[in-house]
Design a protein around this motif. Structure first.
Motif, PDB file in Angstrom:
ATOM      1  N   PHE A  45       0.823  -1.192   0.000  1.00 32.15           N
ATOM      2  CA  PHE A  45       0.000   0.000   0.000  1.00 32.15           C
ATOM      3  C   PHE A  45       0.867   1.256   0.000  1.00 32.15           C
ATOM      4  O   PHE A  45       0.552   2.255  -0.638  1.00 32.15           O
ATOM      5  N   VAL A  46       1.983   1.181   0.726  1.00 26.97           N
ATOM      6  CA  VAL A  46       2.856   2.347   0.820  1.00 26.97           C
ATOM      7  C   VAL A  46       3.754   2.434  -0.411  1.00 26.97           C
ATOM      8  O   VAL A  46       3.934   3.489  -0.995  1.00 26.97           O
ATOM      9  N   TRP A  47       4.313   1.311  -0.789  1.00 30.35           N
ATOM     10  CA  TRP A  47       5.242   1.289  -1.935  1.00 30.35           C
ATOM     11  C   TRP A  47       4.764   0.201  -2.873  1.00 30.35           C
ATOM     12  O   TRP A  47       5.063  -0.973  -2.693  1.00 30.35           O
ATOM     13  N   TRP A  48       3.974   0.597  -3.899  1.00 29.08           N
ATOM     14  CA  TRP A  48       3.247  -0.409  -4.668  1.00 29.08           C
ATOM     15  C   TRP A  48       4.092  -1.419  -5.452  1.00 29.08           C
ATOM     16  O   TRP A  48       3.685  -2.549  -5.584  1.00 29.08           O
ATOM     17  N   PRO A  49       5.277  -1.081  -5.962  1.00 31.82           N
ATOM     18  CA  PRO A  49       5.969  -2.146  -6.695  1.00 31.82           C
ATOM     19  C   PRO A  49       6.747  -3.103  -5.785  1.00 31.82           C
ATOM     20  O   PRO A  49       7.613  -3.823  -6.257  1.00 31.82           O
ATOM     21  N   ALA A  50       6.446  -3.103  -4.494  1.00 33.18           N
ATOM     22  CA  ALA A  50       7.249  -3.896  -3.560  1.00 33.18           C
ATOM     23  C   ALA A  50       7.234  -5.383  -3.907  1.00 33.18           C
ATOM     24  O   ALA A  50       8.255  -6.052  -3.802  1.00 33.18           O
ATOM     25  N   PHE A  51       6.103  -5.909  -4.323  1.00 25.63           N
ATOM     26  CA  PHE A  51       6.022  -7.335  -4.663  1.00 25.63           C
ATOM     27  C   PHE A  51       5.543  -7.467  -6.099  1.00 25.63           C
ATOM     28  O   PHE A  51       4.610  -6.782  -6.514  1.00 25.63           O
ATOM     29  N   LYS A  52       6.196  -8.371  -6.813  1.00 26.35           N
ATOM     30  CA  LYS A  52       5.922  -8.524  -8.245  1.00 26.35           C
ATOM     31  C   LYS A  52       4.452  -8.851  -8.508  1.00 26.35           C
ATOM     32  O   LYS A  52       3.853  -8.329  -9.437  1.00 26.35           O
ATOM     33  N   GLU A  53       3.901  -9.705  -7.662  1.00 19.62           N
ATOM     34  CA  GLU A  53       2.547 -10.213  -7.928  1.00 19.62           C
ATOM     35  C   GLU A  53       1.489  -9.125  -7.773  1.00 19.62           C
ATOM     36  O   GLU A  53       0.444  -9.182  -8.408  1.00 19.62           O
ATOM     37  N   THR A  54       1.750  -8.151  -6.910  1.00 21.38           N
ATOM     38  CA  THR A  54       0.720  -7.156  -6.627  1.00 21.38           C
ATOM     39  C   THR A  54       1.110  -5.760  -7.117  1.00 21.38           C
ATOM     40  O   THR A  54       0.445  -4.787  -6.783  1.00 21.38           O
ATOM     41  N   ALA A  55       2.167  -5.700  -7.919  1.00 21.57           N
ATOM     42  CA  ALA A  55       2.650  -4.382  -8.356  1.00 21.57           C
ATOM     43  C   ALA A  55       1.600  -3.647  -9.172  1.00 21.57           C
ATOM     44  O   ALA A  55       1.564  -2.424  -9.204  1.00 21.57           O
TER      45      ALA A  55
END
Lengths: 301, 319, 432
Positions: free
Chosen positions: A152-162
């Protein structure tokens, strides 16, 4: 500005103390969680199904909140005559209307954010459970909540939910327009009529691209007829064409936003034509200006 | 000095062509216009309590709505504190309590007043103090934390009065402030209005309950069917002299009464007493003299002055 | 009792009286539903996509995914039954209309409608739809090409699909490689030859991989070489066959190909210079010739085809000494006699000897490296500095091409000066 904020916050208070909002929110959360369960039915492309169902749930229920909560907000003030005391205060009617709009928008956006958080937690839960040594569902849920917060804070943090947060921002933009319509219709019509108008406009807006496609088909047909009969195209264009053309121009193009969502599902990336953002803002401002024009002139019951 | 003045204020309501009536769709092409207010000229002076009186549908509420900017006048102009309607500076110096007010029932009492304080742009600390002061003034301190949906009608009216006083206004507009209140409530509102005058504020209020108005108003205007019937000080409108005498006689026979019957206004017999209404002093004296001579007894003699109600009825009948 | 109670009692009686038969009727309905064989068509009715689209109000993708779930549940294992193809196709059409980018639907269609039901008309329709809606995506065209070639036996269509797939810049290498098979089956031997030569050169010069980052292994290299031989062989035979048939029609007897060649009946045709190609590729594969770059590979492919007066040697002659002639495939109607499988190789002794020399040289290199290894084993891993250290017989011996053997102690590999390092400028000179 202070007055607008005061009215917006009051509107937000009114909305969140309204029971209908929680009904809608509960349904939304159920459908979002259901998207995870339903996705187990497919033998392939599970991620796409989850994304598609989740985005749809968020979009539909955000629109539902905008419509069901929005259409009655301004009308209630007139019906219950609370507007009387507001108008006698040293604020303009336009400030009142804008305050109502921003309060409603805040309500819709806060709800979108809640739904998104649920959605993110659910996706991270499924990703966590897919691992062989996940360490029990309790750990997985804990991790999922943490990961959702990070996303939520940093959206590209995880590939699956970027891809999720950009789509949510686009949905927020879309809801900005829908909410403006709800306020516009509510400013001069009864809740039932406003609801009908807003829903119709929402539907027409989402079908805007199909209407355009229909236009092109009719034009092609006219062109073929014109070539065959050696006449001008104008003579061959049917009234249906003109109507469809007119309708395509007059309805808001919400398709521009839902196309982004569809692309996000099938390609895992978001490309929004930058002018679409400008379009969303301009259209919203225009609709609000129209609402103010009507509101400024009318007598209250 | 006139703080409120209207000139030729008129309002014609035009109904929608398509309308819903009793849940049915109705298309109306004729009789769509209703004259609610016709050429109203009023002046309200600083520091007075001005009553706008009239039966239901006379145009009282319409006048206040126009003055408050809720409706727009069809023709004519109005000024408050010498400024045209809708002026922000003026609006911040007036308070308004609408008729049968309904407020945001999801708000608690103090939240409600606080919200209105924000609309006036009062800063936070002052707002808090003012809210407490007003809650105490209208006697709702105990209900400050109850949502408005739990308020009774009287409490609603009182919190409405409180919001009208939020900005310490110079002019207070009250639309039917006492309707729907019990006698005690009415007295409280009356005392409140008188208190406002003591503070040098102008009170403009409308009412159809004449007895209340009679008790507190400095000046009144009487509206009927949208037209201004009369306006002026109560003492000017009502003649101060006695207009009627009510004589109650005992131990007189019917023959005696019949002698005077033609000249009397009304004659009623009840439980051996005769109630007579006479219009002149001489007649009254003559009757009393004659009755005492005939061995009758005077039970009561009441001189009657004209009331606002009488005046009102005579005015309305005259139209 | 008061009226209130009577009303309540009446309502309660009415409720009790109606609910029981209602539940009983429902039970009956459920029973009837259970015993009657449910019809496939009844449970899967779906209107045309235009109507579906009208009610989805823009949630097309969502609806498509929903129908997808519905469809795979309904068909379950039934999708393999050919009689369900039409019905399934209807669903697939609607779903792909609603979400034209839903790749998995097309893939299922490929399997269900194509592979299982063999409905090529439907398959082509759905394939075409995919290419129009998703240009530049290789997966479905690749599978379509596979179906078209192996199931439908339409090599030209397979080539078309492959070309579509190759629009995708991310398409793996193996998609281009399969063009060799399609072209060969189609009869386009020159194309097949060019493709296969390029594939082989890329594989052995390691400018290519398997598509997933893996280097091409020896088995695959041999497979590519086999393809190259088949393509070249097919091409040469395609030149030979019509001439032989014409001779048979005119004379009534089958000719001696060697004789025809001598008479110049095959002159003027463009053919692969196979002896050269073989020598070059073997040299590259054994690290005797410098590995070419991609541009050089293009030049080699172009240069290896030339107009010739006589037939080149048969490719398979280089592989199997037992089968020296052009391979006449089982599908050929030309009778397989000694004369028409015979390779006129005596005319191209030099090239053949070169090929044989290469094979011989490989053997010698293997021997040299074996000797070097044993030398290192004896001398604690020390690399021999010259032939004199471990194999003195090669110091003065000439290689089959007239050069000398050399030992490079840095890489631990032998070289031969007779086969020069590869140089694109040398290619025309190397060709005979």
């Amino acid at each position: 500005m202070k007055e607008i904020v005061a009215i917006a916050l009051n509107t937000f208070k009114e909305a969140i103390r309204n029971r209908i909002l929680y009904f809608i929110l509960v349904f939304a959360v159920i459908l979002i969680l259901l998207s995870g369960v339903l996705s187990e039915l497919t033998y392939t492309d599970r991620g796409k199904i989850i994304l598609s169902f989740g985005f749809t749930a968020i979009n539909v229920f955000a629109a539902a909140i905008a419509v069901f909560v929005g259409v009655s907000l301004v009308y209630n003030e007139l019906e219950k005559r609370t507007i009387y005391t507001i108008v006698s205060k040293p604020i303009g009617r336009w400030q009142f209307l804008l305050g109502k709009y921003f309060g409603l928008l805040l309500t819709v956006w806060v709800n979108i954010i809640i739904m998104t958080l649920v959605f993110l937690v659910m996706i991270h839960y499924y990703i966590g459970m897919a691992a062989t040594d996940h360490g029990g569902w309790f750990t997985v849920v804990g991790k999922a909540i943490g990961r959702a917060a990070v996303t939520f804070v940093w959206w590209p943090a995880f590939k699956e939910t970027a891809v999720i947060m950009p789509v949510i921002l686009v949905t927020m933009l879309e809801m900005m327009m829908v909410t403006a319509f709800a306020v516009l219709f509510s400013s001069f019509s009864t809740p039932v009529l406003s609801m009908m108008f807003t829903v119709m406009l929402f539907v027409a807006g989402r079908l805007n691209e199909d209407i355009t496609r229909f236009c092109v088909t009719l034009y092609d047909r006219a062109l073929a007829a014109a070539l065959e009969k050696h006449t001008s195209i104008d003579a061959q264009l049917s009234p249906a064409y003109h109507f469809a053309d007119w309708a395509a121009h007059i309805t808001p193009n919400l398709g521009a936003f839902h196309k982004v969502v569809e692309q996000a599902v099938f390609e895992q990336k978001v490309t929004l034509w930058p002018w679409s953002i400008a379009y969303g803002f301009l259209y919203t401002i225009a609709v609000l200006a129209l609402a103010i024009m009507i509101f400024q002139r009318r007598n209250f019951k | 000095m006139a703080v409120i003045e209207t000139q030729g204020l008129s309002k014609v309501y035009v109904r929608d062509v398509i309308d819903t009536e009793y849940g049915r769709l109705r298309i109306r092409l004729t009789g769509r216009k209703t004259v609610a207010l016709d050429n109203l000229n009023l002046d309200v002076n600083k520091g007075e309590i001005f009553g706008l009186l009239g039966p239901n549908g006379a145009g009282k509420t319409t006048t206040i709505k126009i003055l408050m900017g809720i409706h727009f006048a069809s023709s004519g102009t109005a000024k408050i504190m010498g400024k045209p309607l809708g002026d922000r500076a003026v609006k911040s110096r007036i308070g308004f309590l609408p008729e049968n007010p309904y407020f945001y029932d999801y708000l608690k009492g103090w939240e409600f007043l606080d919200f209105y304080g924000q609309l006036y742009g009062i800063d936070k600390r002052k707002r808090r103090a003012k809210v407490e002061e007003l809650l105490a003034l209208v006697g709702l301190t105990h209900a400050a934390n109850i949502p408005l949906r739990g308020y009774s009608k009287g409490m609603n009216q009182r919190i409405g009065l409180a919001q009208a006083l939020m900005n310490d206004p110079d002019i207070v507009f009250l639309d039917e402030p006492q309707s729907g209140l019990d006698p005690l409530g009415r007295k409280e509102v009356r005392d409140l209005i008188l208190g406002l005058r003591k503070q040098g504020k102008t009170v403009f209020f409308s009412s159809h309950i004449l007895s209340d108005a009679e008790m507190i108003c400095d000046r009144v205007a009487i509206l009927f069917k949208g037209k201004l019937r009369s306006v002026g000080r109560l003492s000017e409108l009502l003649s101060s002299s006695v207009t009627e005498w009510e004589i109650v006689l005992r131990d007189v026979d019917e023959r005696f009464i019949n002698r005077w019957r033609d000249r009397l206004e009304r004659v009623v017999e009840s439980e051996g007493e005769w109630w007579l209404i006479s219009k002149s002093q001489d007649l009254t004296d003559a009757i009393i003299d004659a009755a005492t001579r005939d061995g009758g007894k005077l039970s009561a003699l009441t001189p009657r002055r004209q009331s606002l109600e009488d005046y009102f009825i005579s005015e309305v009948k005259g139209s | 009792m008061s009226e209130r109670w009577w009303t309540f009692l009446a309502a309660a009686v009415l409720f009790a009286a109606t609910i029981t038969p209602a539940v009983m009727l429902q039970d009956e309905q459920i029973y009837r539903f259970k015993v009657t064989q449910s019809q496939f068509r009844d449970t899967l009715y779906l209107p045309n996509s235009e109507y579906v689209k009208a009610v989805t109000i823009g949630y097309d993708q969502f609806t498509a995914h929903f129908l997808w779930l519905r469809m795979i549940q309904s068909f379950a294992a039934g999708w393999t039954r050919p009689e369900n193809a039409e019905q399934m196709m209807r669903y697939l059409e609607v779903i792909t209309d609603l979400d034209p980018h839903f790749t998995e639907v097309y893939r299922l269609a490929m399997m269900a409608v194509g592979e299982k039901a063999k409905r090529w008309d439907l398959l082509d329709r759905i394939g075409e739809k995919y290419f129009i809606q998703n240009p530049g995506r290789f997966l479905v065209p690749y599978e379509a090409a596979y179906n078209a070639f192996w199931l439908e036996n339409k090599p030209t269509l397979a080539k078309f699909y492959t070309n579509v797939a190759l629009y995708d810049p991310n398409a793996p290498e193996y998609i281009r490689r399969q063009m060799t098979y399609f072209s060969m089956r189609e009869g386009s031997f020159r194309v097949a030859y060019e493709y296969s030569l390029r594939n082989y050169l890329e594989a052995i010069s390691a400018t290519s991989n398997m598509g997933d980052g893996r280097r091409v292994d020896e088995t695959t290299k041999n497979l590519f070489r086999q393809n190259l031989f088949r393509a070249a062989d097919g091409w040469i035979r395609a030149i030979i066959e019509p001439v032989v048939r014409k001779y048979h029609e005119e004379h009534g007897t089958w000719p001696d190909i060697d004789q025809l060649d001598r008479e110049g009946k095959f002159a003027g045709n463009e053919l692969p210079d196979f002896g050269m190609v073989f020598a070059l590729t073997e040299g590259i594969r054994n690290n005797q010739v410098q590995k070419p770059t991609r541009e050089q590979i293009d030049q080699i492919v172009d240069a290896s085809i030339k107009k010739c007066d006589r037939l080149p040697p048969s490719p398979f002659a280089f592989l199997k000494q037992s089968m020296p002639g052009y391979v006449v495939w089982p599908d050929s109607t030309i009778p397989r006699t000694a004369s028409n499988v015979a390779d006129p190789k005596n005319k191209f002794e030099l090239i053949v000897s070169r090929g044989e020399a290469l094979i011989e040289m490989n053997r010698i290199f293997g021997f040299i490296m074996g000797e070097a290894e044993s030398y290192r084993a004896e001398n604690k891993g020390k690399m021999p500095q010259s032939f004199a250290d471990f194999a003195p017989q090669f110091a003065k011996q000439h290689d089959p091409f007239g050069g000398e053997y050399q030992w490079d102690p840095k890489t631990g590999r032998p070289h031969a000066t007779g086969l020069p390092d590869f140089n694109p400028k040398m290619v025309p000179k190397l060709l005979w």
